[in-house]
Design an enzyme around this catalytic site. Structure first.
Site, PDB file in Angstrom:
ATOM      1  N   GLY A 119      -3.666  25.007  36.208  1.00 44.16           N
ATOM      2  CA  GLY A 119      -2.919  24.235  35.222  1.00 44.16           C
ATOM      3  C   GLY A 119      -2.170  25.130  34.262  1.00 44.16           C
ATOM      4  O   GLY A 119      -2.147  24.893  33.058  1.00 44.16           O
ATOM      5  N   SER A 131       1.110  25.923  34.047  1.00 44.33           N
ATOM      6  CA  SER A 131       2.543  25.753  33.830  1.00 44.33           C
ATOM      7  C   SER A 131       2.877  25.247  32.433  1.00 44.33           C
ATOM      8  O   SER A 131       4.029  25.349  31.998  1.00 44.33           O
ATOM      9  CB  SER A 131       3.126  24.792  34.871  1.00 44.33           C
ATOM     10  OG  SER A 131       2.517  23.517  34.786  1.00 44.33           O
ATOM     11  N   ILE A 176      -2.155  25.016  27.152  1.00 45.62           N
ATOM     12  CA  ILE A 176      -3.175  26.060  27.037  1.00 45.62           C
ATOM     13  C   ILE A 176      -3.141  26.992  28.242  1.00 45.62           C
ATOM     14  O   ILE A 176      -3.304  28.209  28.112  1.00 45.62           O
ATOM     15  CB  ILE A 176      -4.564  25.423  26.868  1.00 45.62           C
ATOM     16  CG1 ILE A 176      -4.656  24.687  25.522  1.00 45.62           C
ATOM     17  CG2 ILE A 176      -5.657  26.496  26.958  1.00 45.62           C
ATOM     18  CD1 ILE A 176      -5.936  23.885  25.346  1.00 45.62           C
ATOM     19  N   ASP A 211      -3.152  21.503  44.231  1.00 47.45           N
ATOM     20  CA  ASP A 211      -3.834  20.404  43.559  1.00 47.45           C
ATOM     21  C   ASP A 211      -5.309  20.781  43.492  1.00 47.45           C
ATOM     22  O   ASP A 211      -5.976  20.901  44.521  1.00 47.45           O
ATOM     23  CB  ASP A 211      -3.647  19.118  44.355  1.00 47.45           C
ATOM     24  CG  ASP A 211      -4.273  17.898  43.697  1.00 47.45           C
ATOM     25  OD1 ASP A 211      -5.088  18.069  42.759  1.00 47.45           O
ATOM     26  OD2 ASP A 211      -3.968  16.778  44.136  1.00 47.45           O
ATOM     27  N   VAL A 212      -5.847  20.972  42.293  1.00 45.19           N
ATOM     28  CA  VAL A 212      -7.221  21.459  42.172  1.00 45.19           C
ATOM     29  C   VAL A 212      -8.254  20.442  42.639  1.00 45.19           C
ATOM     30  O   VAL A 212      -9.430  20.778  42.797  1.00 45.19           O
ATOM     31  CB  VAL A 212      -7.550  21.926  40.736  1.00 45.19           C
ATOM     32  CG1 VAL A 212      -6.628  23.051  40.298  1.00 45.19           C
ATOM     33  CG2 VAL A 212      -7.491  20.760  39.749  1.00 45.19           C
ATOM     34  N   ASN A 262      -8.536  25.423  33.903  1.00 43.97           N
ATOM     35  CA  ASN A 262      -7.901  24.737  32.785  1.00 43.97           C
ATOM     36  C   ASN A 262      -7.304  23.389  33.183  1.00 43.97           C
ATOM     37  O   ASN A 262      -7.164  22.505  32.345  1.00 43.97           O
ATOM     38  CB  ASN A 262      -6.801  25.634  32.209  1.00 43.97           C
ATOM     39  CG  ASN A 262      -5.906  24.894  31.237  1.00 43.97           C
ATOM     40  OD1 ASN A 262      -6.304  24.584  30.112  1.00 43.97           O
ATOM     41  ND2 ASN A 262      -4.677  24.596  31.664  1.00 43.97           N
ATOM     42  N   SER A 276     -14.190  20.622  26.259  1.00 37.43           N
ATOM     43  CA  SER A 276     -13.658  19.845  25.143  1.00 37.43           C
ATOM     44  C   SER A 276     -14.815  19.418  24.245  1.00 37.43           C
ATOM     45  O   SER A 276     -15.945  19.251  24.727  1.00 37.43           O
ATOM     46  CB  SER A 276     -12.952  18.594  25.674  1.00 37.43           C
ATOM     47  OG  SER A 276     -12.696  17.662  24.637  1.00 37.43           O
ATOM     48  N   TYR A 286     -12.864  11.278  31.478  1.00 40.69           N
ATOM     49  CA  TYR A 286     -12.621  12.614  30.929  1.00 40.69           C
ATOM     50  C   TYR A 286     -13.861  13.140  30.215  1.00 40.69           C
ATOM     51  O   TYR A 286     -14.296  14.276  30.439  1.00 40.69           O
ATOM     52  CB  TYR A 286     -11.438  12.556  29.964  1.00 40.69           C
ATOM     53  CG  TYR A 286     -11.018  13.881  29.385  1.00 40.69           C
ATOM     54  CD1 TYR A 286     -10.198  14.743  30.101  1.00 40.69           C
ATOM     55  CD2 TYR A 286     -11.415  14.262  28.108  1.00 40.69           C
ATOM     56  CE1 TYR A 286      -9.792  15.957  29.558  1.00 40.69           C
ATOM     57  CE2 TYR A 286     -11.016  15.469  27.557  1.00 40.69           C
ATOM     58  CZ  TYR A 286     -10.201  16.314  28.284  1.00 40.69           C
ATOM     59  OH  TYR A 286      -9.802  17.513  27.749  1.00 40.69           O
ATOM     60  N   LYS A 334     -16.066  16.460  31.400  1.00 42.73           N
ATOM     61  CA  LYS A 334     -16.250  17.647  30.567  1.00 42.73           C
ATOM     62  C   LYS A 334     -17.726  17.921  30.315  1.00 42.73           C
ATOM     63  O   LYS A 334     -18.168  19.082  30.315  1.00 42.73           O
ATOM     64  CB  LYS A 334     -15.502  17.478  29.240  1.00 42.73           C
ATOM     65  CG  LYS A 334     -13.987  17.469  29.368  1.00 42.73           C
ATOM     66  CD  LYS A 334     -13.440  18.749  29.964  1.00 42.73           C
ATOM     67  CE  LYS A 334     -11.917  18.815  29.909  1.00 42.73           C
ATOM     68  NZ  LYS A 334     -11.369  20.039  30.521  1.00 42.73           N
TER      69      LYS A 334
END
Length: 264
Positions: free
Chosen positions: A15, A17, A20, A66-67, A93, A146, A159, A163
């Protein structure tokens, strides 16, 4: 952190591009590392990150993956070895999040969030560990978590739980790979001004909400990258299984703000 020397190190940043991830890739390159800049759909931005990395003295290559696809993540590790000879640092990330109450959530988006945010982190941690063990010499893995791993944000269950899962996975993995001198740590960025946040909030909303954070503003991607750089620094040989919280005080109790009374 100008004293961090990553010359001879090779990093994969997923991630990378935007936000963070972008700041982290550039920070690594500035410190002398060679970087695999992973992206999924933002090719033009990823190529700009590569240019930024080269401008500050590092080497970088943009790789699409694509992770949520385990084989694609393993390909990122292979690309690091093929292009730069080894892998010594991996930063997970990449994340995805839809915001809906769980009982009305589109399950396609819900599962996509888990696939990218949890499984993507696991796939990178697994593939990077296998390569680091194979080549010897240890290494460093950083998972971007997070405060929502422990503070439930409404409308973000997938999400939040993803995390929380990667934090426990990181601590478990840190025990299992310590004998190989592989360090695994977590960073917990607070509310950060990134394109991902601007997907959900306007400039006015971000400024108004940011002013309510104890330190009075949102964080920057560069501040989070400094934390990741610290965790990844090969000189920090006694640091593993740790979580670094950089959140401007947002996870403090609400009554900690000046002028507010404590509850009770």
């Amino acid at each position: 952190m100008s004293d961090v020397d990553l010359r001879g190190e090779v990093a994969v940043v997923t991630g990378a591009s935007l936000g963070i991830g972008e700041a982290t890739a550039v920070a690594f390159a500035r410190a002398g590392a060679s970087v695999i800049v992973n992206y999924r759909s933002h090719r033009e931005q990823a190529e700009k990150v590569v240019a930024e990395c080269e401008q500050v003295g590092g080497k970088a290559i943009a790789i699409a993956a694509d992770v949520a696809d385990q084989a694609a993540v393993e390909g990122l590790v292979d690309a690091a070895v093929k292009n730069f000879g080894k892998l010594t640092i991996a930063v997970s990330n990449a994340a995805y999040s839809d915001r809906e109450v769980f009982y009305q959530a589109d399950m396609v988006g819900f599962k996509r969030t888990v696939d990218v945010t949890m499984w993507g982190a696991f796939y990178l941690m697994r593939a990077a560990t296998q390569q680091m063990i194979k080549q010897g010499g240890g290494g460093s893995i950083v998972l971007v978590s997070s405060p929502h791993a422990f503070i439930p944000a409404p409308r973000a269950m997938a999400y939040n739980m993803s995390k929380a899962a990667i934090e426990h996975a990181a601590r478990t993995a840190a025990i299992e790979v310590a004998e190989h001198r592989i360090r695994i740590n977590v960073i917990q960025p607070g509310w950060t001004d990134t394109p991902g946040e601007r997907k959900f909030a306007s400039e006015d909303t971000l400024q108004t909400a940011g002013a309510k954070i104890p330190l009075g503003r949102l964080g920057t991607p560069q501040e989070m990258a400094e934390g990741i750089l610290y965790l990844a620094n090969p000189k920090n040989t006694y640091l593993t299984g740790a979580a670094l919280l950089i959140d401007g005080g947002i996870s403090l109790p609400w009554w900690a703000n000046r002028g507010s009374a404590a509850p009770g």
